[in-house]
Design a protein around this motif. Structure first.
Motif, PDB file in Angstrom:
ATOM      1  N   MET A   1       0.828  -1.202   0.000  1.00  0.00           N
ATOM      2  CA  MET A   1       0.000   0.000   0.000  1.00  0.00           C
ATOM      3  C   MET A   1       0.863   1.252   0.000  1.00  0.00           C
ATOM      4  SD  MET A   1      -3.215   0.755   2.342  1.00  0.00           S
ATOM      5  CE  MET A   1      -3.673   2.417   2.762  1.00  0.00           C
TER       6      MET A   1
ATOM      7  N   TRP B   1     -11.732  11.178  -0.085  1.00  0.00           N
ATOM      8  CA  TRP B   1     -12.436   9.906  -0.258  1.00  0.00           C
ATOM      9  C   TRP B   1     -11.495   8.741   0.045  1.00  0.00           C
ATOM     10  CZ3 TRP B   1     -11.880   5.439  -2.998  1.00  0.00           C
ATOM     11  CH2 TRP B   1     -12.989   4.590  -3.041  1.00  0.00           C
TER      12      TRP B   1
ATOM     13  N   ARG C   1     -10.851   7.994   3.588  1.00  0.00           N
ATOM     14  CA  ARG C   1     -11.945   7.367   4.322  1.00  0.00           C
ATOM     15  C   ARG C   1     -12.214   5.931   3.884  1.00  0.00           C
ATOM     16  NH1 ARG C   1     -16.285  10.196   2.711  1.00  0.00           N
ATOM     17  NH2 ARG C   1     -15.053  11.678   1.544  1.00  0.00           N
ATOM     18  N   GLN C   2     -12.153   5.664   2.564  1.00  0.00           N
ATOM     19  CA  GLN C   2     -12.712   4.384   2.130  1.00  0.00           C
ATOM     20  C   GLN C   2     -11.758   3.464   1.388  1.00  0.00           C
ATOM     21  OE1 GLN C   2     -17.102   5.786   1.492  1.00  0.00           O
ATOM     22  NE2 GLN C   2     -16.500   4.437   3.124  1.00  0.00           N
TER      23      GLN C   2
ATOM     24  N   ARG D   1      -9.252   1.675   2.449  1.00  0.00           N
ATOM     25  CA  ARG D   1      -8.998   0.413   3.132  1.00  0.00           C
ATOM     26  C   ARG D   1     -10.170  -0.538   2.957  1.00  0.00           C
ATOM     27  NH1 ARG D   1      -6.658   0.924   9.078  1.00  0.00           N
ATOM     28  NH2 ARG D   1      -8.610   2.021   9.410  1.00  0.00           N
ATOM     29  N   LEU D   2     -11.376   0.050   3.046  1.00  0.00           N
ATOM     30  CA  LEU D   2     -12.566  -0.774   2.897  1.00  0.00           C
ATOM     31  C   LEU D   2     -12.592  -1.412   1.510  1.00  0.00           C
ATOM     32  CD1 LEU D   2     -15.139  -1.691   4.223  1.00  0.00           C
ATOM     33  CD2 LEU D   2     -16.231   0.417   3.510  1.00  0.00           C
ATOM     34  N   CYS D   3     -12.276  -0.620   0.482  1.00  0.00           N
ATOM     35  CA  CYS D   3     -12.243  -1.146  -0.892  1.00  0.00           C
ATOM     36  C   CYS D   3     -11.202  -2.247  -1.016  1.00  0.00           C
ATOM     37  CB  CYS D   3     -11.911  -0.045  -1.887  1.00  0.00           C
ATOM     38  SG  CYS D   3     -13.284   1.047  -2.210  1.00  0.00           S
ATOM     39  N   ALA D   4     -10.036  -2.014  -0.402  1.00  0.00           N
ATOM     40  CA  ALA D   4      -8.949  -2.986  -0.501  1.00  0.00           C
ATOM     41  C   ALA D   4      -9.395  -4.301   0.111  1.00  0.00           C
ATOM     42  CB  ALA D   4      -7.712  -2.462   0.207  1.00  0.00           C
ATOM     43  N   GLN D   5     -10.087  -4.213   1.248  1.00  0.00           N
ATOM     44  CA  GLN D   5     -10.494  -5.438   1.910  1.00  0.00           C
ATOM     45  C   GLN D   5     -11.565  -6.191   1.134  1.00  0.00           C
ATOM     46  OE1 GLN D   5     -12.533  -5.730   6.020  1.00  0.00           O
ATOM     47  NE2 GLN D   5     -10.465  -6.484   6.142  1.00  0.00           N
ATOM     48  N   LEU D   6     -12.472  -5.421   0.531  1.00  0.00           N
ATOM     49  CA  LEU D   6     -13.557  -6.071  -0.198  1.00  0.00           C
ATOM     50  C   LEU D   6     -13.107  -6.512  -1.591  1.00  0.00           C
ATOM     51  CD1 LEU D   6     -16.422  -3.640   0.786  1.00  0.00           C
ATOM     52  CD2 LEU D   6     -16.001  -5.919   1.658  1.00  0.00           C
ATOM     53  N   GLY D   7     -11.881  -6.143  -1.965  1.00  0.00           N
ATOM     54  CA  GLY D   7     -11.397  -6.526  -3.280  1.00  0.00           C
ATOM     55  C   GLY D   7     -12.049  -5.731  -4.396  1.00  0.00           C
ATOM     56  N   LEU D   8     -12.565  -4.535  -4.052  1.00  0.00           N
ATOM     57  CA  LEU D   8     -13.150  -3.668  -5.074  1.00  0.00           C
ATOM     58  C   LEU D   8     -12.018  -3.040  -5.869  1.00  0.00           C
ATOM     59  CD1 LEU D   8     -15.998  -1.593  -3.400  1.00  0.00           C
ATOM     60  CD2 LEU D   8     -16.188  -3.023  -5.408  1.00  0.00           C
TER      61      LEU D   8
ATOM     62  N   ALA E   1     -18.159   2.406  -6.127  1.00  0.00           N
ATOM     63  CA  ALA E   1     -17.664   3.180  -4.993  1.00  0.00           C
ATOM     64  C   ALA E   1     -17.211   4.592  -5.371  1.00  0.00           C
ATOM     65  CB  ALA E   1     -16.515   2.427  -4.329  1.00  0.00           C
TER      66      ALA E   1
ATOM     67  N   PHE F   1      -2.898  -4.011   5.396  1.00  0.00           N
ATOM     68  CA  PHE F   1      -2.969  -2.606   5.004  1.00  0.00           C
ATOM     69  C   PHE F   1      -1.615  -1.920   5.074  1.00  0.00           C
ATOM     70  CE2 PHE F   1      -7.454  -3.067   6.594  1.00  0.00           C
ATOM     71  CZ  PHE F   1      -7.992  -3.128   5.323  1.00  0.00           C
TER      72      PHE F   1
ATOM     73  N   ALA G   1      -7.846  -8.044   0.274  1.00  0.00           N
ATOM     74  CA  ALA G   1      -9.091  -8.738  -0.062  1.00  0.00           C
ATOM     75  C   ALA G   1      -8.902 -10.246  -0.140  1.00  0.00           C
ATOM     76  CB  ALA G   1      -9.641  -8.201  -1.385  1.00  0.00           C
TER      77      ALA G   1
ATOM     78  N   PRO H   1     -17.796  -7.851  -5.065  1.00  0.00           N
ATOM     79  CA  PRO H   1     -17.404  -6.461  -5.253  1.00  0.00           C
ATOM     80  C   PRO H   1     -18.086  -5.827  -6.454  1.00  0.00           C
ATOM     81  CG  PRO H   1     -15.471  -7.873  -5.019  1.00  0.00           C
ATOM     82  CD  PRO H   1     -16.644  -8.773  -5.170  1.00  0.00           C
TER      83      PRO H   1
END
Lengths: 503, 232
Positions: A1, A402, A405-406, A408-415, A424, B48, B69, B98
């Protein structure tokens, strides 16, 4: 990252910008290398350079000097007229230069309502037009700065009994002082590169580098002189951009609600002075606008020519907006991590001014018989590059916050890739994107410089139609065209600034 | 099982070292002074932050270079756990696909997860229209549909009122038991740790200590750093 490689989109965008700029500068460098001896600072070049600096300095000083007391007057008086006044003062920002020139001609021209008051053609007219654009710009920044003074400071000042001059000296001036150099540098940069105003209101004795480049190449076919002037202009702009710094564009001024209760009612003398300042600002901005409105409504008659020009302008603006956004988007994403070159690339369009780019391209494609289509393509690219710094500045902060805020969330969900953009990013960032798009569209729609620099005979845009009508003393037709253009650009500007987009 | 093998994270003067194992199905509370690196530890496991040295091995698999992910991990943050422009149902559904490419049984799974955390009635509401506790429930529901064996909680209930906080902790504990998860929870409240955790990972002075059984950690027989932190 932490280590993130450049995306293909970013590489493509950067390559595009660098190639476009290289194509502009290439002929310049080639000339400097092969015929360096012919680069000469003759009397003409010196005169142009000194006039460029003179008019830019005067425009800056007058704009800032008028804006300072007016900002203070605006902040000190809480009146219901203030929001209306502030929205009138925002008008010049959205207006194309050629429309402002038309307004001034309507008011101060030989047959104008206030004709004979001053000679519009020459230094006076250029200064008037530049102040018209930039006084409100400085005023807005100063007003926001004054409103950003912490309420605690004002309360303290009230407790200590500071008012009038001492309040200015102890509280207001210290807040404004750090802002002045930046805004002054920005105004100086804008005025030094001003093309349309000088082209239309200047003359042989009152011309700037930007216009002289164009005239040397397209009127006198003096390539050597055009290139000498270009070298000077690039140097000047690079220095100014470095001085003005990125801060001048990205500055996010605090917006706080002001506590009116901490204000002592100004004395009578000050009230009169403040009223005069506000009246001056309102007349300066509102007067010419009103003149165009009154004259324009009487003469607006959409003819075939106007309709064709409108369609051409719309097509060019749509394409250059697409280009500006396509370039700005990957750069904005890259900027949240990388520094250095990333922050400079979008500014290249400012450092290498349009006239210089256009001159290089013009020399390169001279041999081709591209006609109107080639000209249109080049205009689209030039407009796109001109809008780029502003588009990046609107989109990049939104992207950064943006991402904060988001991401990490995208990274985790694989977006990632297209789903990430669709689900997103786009829904969250369409506001700033639309804002940047509207800005780019309006800039291109009202831009006379690109079409003048690169245009061919068959290509008529709204601004070039207006320019031709003004040049042929068909002032009635010009009023109609000017009003249409003004309405379009003001509409786009109002849309871009609407609260729904900003939130 | 999570194995932190001589793991070191070092960045701009901040350093965190860890060398221990976290047993499967354990519930660890991560405690320590502010800025000690509690969130950093979770971020290293979730992927992360890049490791400076060492390895994070999850169920025998080296995770170096594995993107967040692709790790068997769900993490819930203190805030921004949901996209503000999407309703809670869609936010949960993102945990399955996703690209929101959902089969019939996927939709049922989303409904079921929302029901499990008590959000069925709010499926079409967006985060802005919901309370802080409800938004965190979205994140819990999404963790449920993702079916990852490891759950990382980075102070997700810090901003909630004490009563609500107890409810949420109880819910997390239920899910932890039901799904046989391996759970790590960063918290500032020793009380919370006592209520749900069976072991404590204490972080201080740039080092994460191996897990100690909760009872022993709070027994008062700990060293100076711990008693200074606990104020005992």
């Amino acid at each position: 990252m932490a280590t993130e490689t450049a995306t293909p989109a970013y590489r493509t965008a950067t390559a595009f910008i660098l190639i476009a700029v290289a194509a502009g500068l290439g002929p310049l460098l080639l000339f400097a290398i092969t015929q360096g001896g012919r680069i000469g600072l003759d009397a003409y070049v010196w005169r142009v350079l000194s006039f460029t600096l003179l008019q830019a300095s005067l425009s800056t000083v007058i704009s800032v000097a008028l804006a300072l007391p007016t900002a203070r007057a605006l902040v000190r008086h809480r009146s219901r007229a203030r929001p209306i006044l502030l929205s009138i003062l925002a008008v010049p920002q959205s207006l194309p230069a050629i429309v402002v020139v038309l307004m001034l001609v309507t008011l101060f021209g030989a047959s104008g309502l206030m004709g004979g008051l001053l000679n519009l053609y020459g230094l006076a007219g250029i200064l008037l037009a530049h102040v018209y654009f930039n006084m409100p710009l400085a005023l807005r920044v100063f007003t926001q700065t004054l409103q950003g003074i912490p309420p605690e400071n004002r309360r303290l000042a009230a407790q200590l009994g500071l008012h009038g001059w001492s309040l200015w000296r102890m509280v207001e001036w210290p807040a404004l002082r750090p802002v002045i150099p930046r805004i002054a540098a920005l105004i100086f940069l804008l005025c030094a590169g001003s093309f349309v105003v000088v082209l239309t209101l200047g003359g042989p004795a009152a011309t700037t580098l930007e216009v002289a480049i164009y005239q040397s190449l397209r009127m006198d076919f003096d390539v050597a002189r055009a290139l000498t002037l270009s070298l000077l202009q690039v140097t000047l702009c690079a220095v100014l951009v470095a001085l003005a710094g990125r801060s001048a564009w990205t500055e996010q001024l605090p917006r706080r609600r002001m506590d009116g209760d901490t204000y002592e009612a100004p004395g009578r003398a000050e009230r009169i002075f403040n009223a005069l300042c506000i009246l001056m600002a309102a007349l300066l901005v509102g007067g010419p606008l009103l003149a165009l409105l009154v004259e324009g409504i009487r003469h607006i008659s959409p003819g075939l020519l106007m309709l064709q020009a409108l369609m051409t302008s719309t097509a060019i603006a749509a394409l250059s907006t697409t280009l500006a956004l396509a370039l700005a988007w990957p750069i904005a994403w890259r900027q949240r991590r990388a520094r250095g070159l990333t922050t400079v690339t979008p500014l290249l369009g400012l450092i290498v001014p349009p006239a210089v780019l256009a001159m290089g391209w013009f020399i390169l494609v001279r041999g081709l018989d591209g006609g109107a289509l080639l000209a249109a393509v080049l205009i689209v690219i030039l407009n796109g590059l001109m809008a780029l710094p502003f588009a990046v500045n609107i989109v990049a902060p939104a992207v950064a916050s943006w991402s904060e805020r988001q991401e990490r969330l995208c990274a985790q969900l694989g977006l990632s890739g297209w789903p990430r953009f669709r689900i997103a990013e786009f829904p969250a960032l369409r506001g700033p994107l639309a804002q940047a798009g509207l800005y780019a569209f309006s800039l291109s729609l009202g831009d006379l410089s690109a079409v003048t620099l690169l245009g061919s005979q068959g290509l008529v845009t709204l601004p070039s139609l207006l320019h031709a009508q003004m040049g042929h003393y068909r002032s009635d037709d010009a009023m109609g065209t000017g009003l249409l253009l003004a309405i379009l650009c003001l509409g786009l500007g109002a849309l871009a600034n609407s609260k729904r987009l900003a939130s | 099982m999570i194995r932190l093998a001589q793991t070191v994270y070092d960045s701009e003067g901040f350093r965190l070292a860890a060398d221990f194992e976290i047993a499967r199905h354990s519930f660890s509370a991560v405690l320590g002074p502010s800025g000690a690196g509690k969130s950093t530890l979770l971020s290293l496991i979730a992927g992360f932050l890049p490791l400076t040295l060492g390895h994070v091995i999850i169920d025998g698999v080296e995770t170096d270079g594995v993107p967040p992910a692709a790790r068997p991990v769900s993490m819930i943050f203190q805030d921004h756990n949901a996209f503000a422009h999407l309703d809670s149902w869609t936010n949960v559904a993102l945990g399955i696909s996703p690209s929101l490419d959902l089969a019939e049984n996927d939709r049922a799974a989303v409904d079921e997860a929302l029901a499990r955390v008590g959000l069925s009635a709010l499926a079409r509401k967006r985060p802005g229209e919901m309370s802080g506790g409800e938004v965190q429930r979205i994140a819990l529901a999404r963790a449920l549909v993702r079916q990852k064996p490891i759950l990382l909680l980075d102070e997700p209930f810090a901003a909630l009122d004490p009563g609500l906080r107890q409810q949420m902790l109880a819910l997390v504990n239920e899910l932890h038991q039901e799904r046989r998860l391996t759970t790590l929870m960063v918290t500032h409240e020793p009380k919370d740790a006592r209520a749900v955790a069976d072991q404590v990972i204490f972080i201080d002075g740039g080092e994460a200590r191996p897990p100690a059984p909760t009872g022993r950690f709070f027994s008062g027989k700990q060293d100076k750093a711990v008693s200074r932190y606990l104020g005992t």
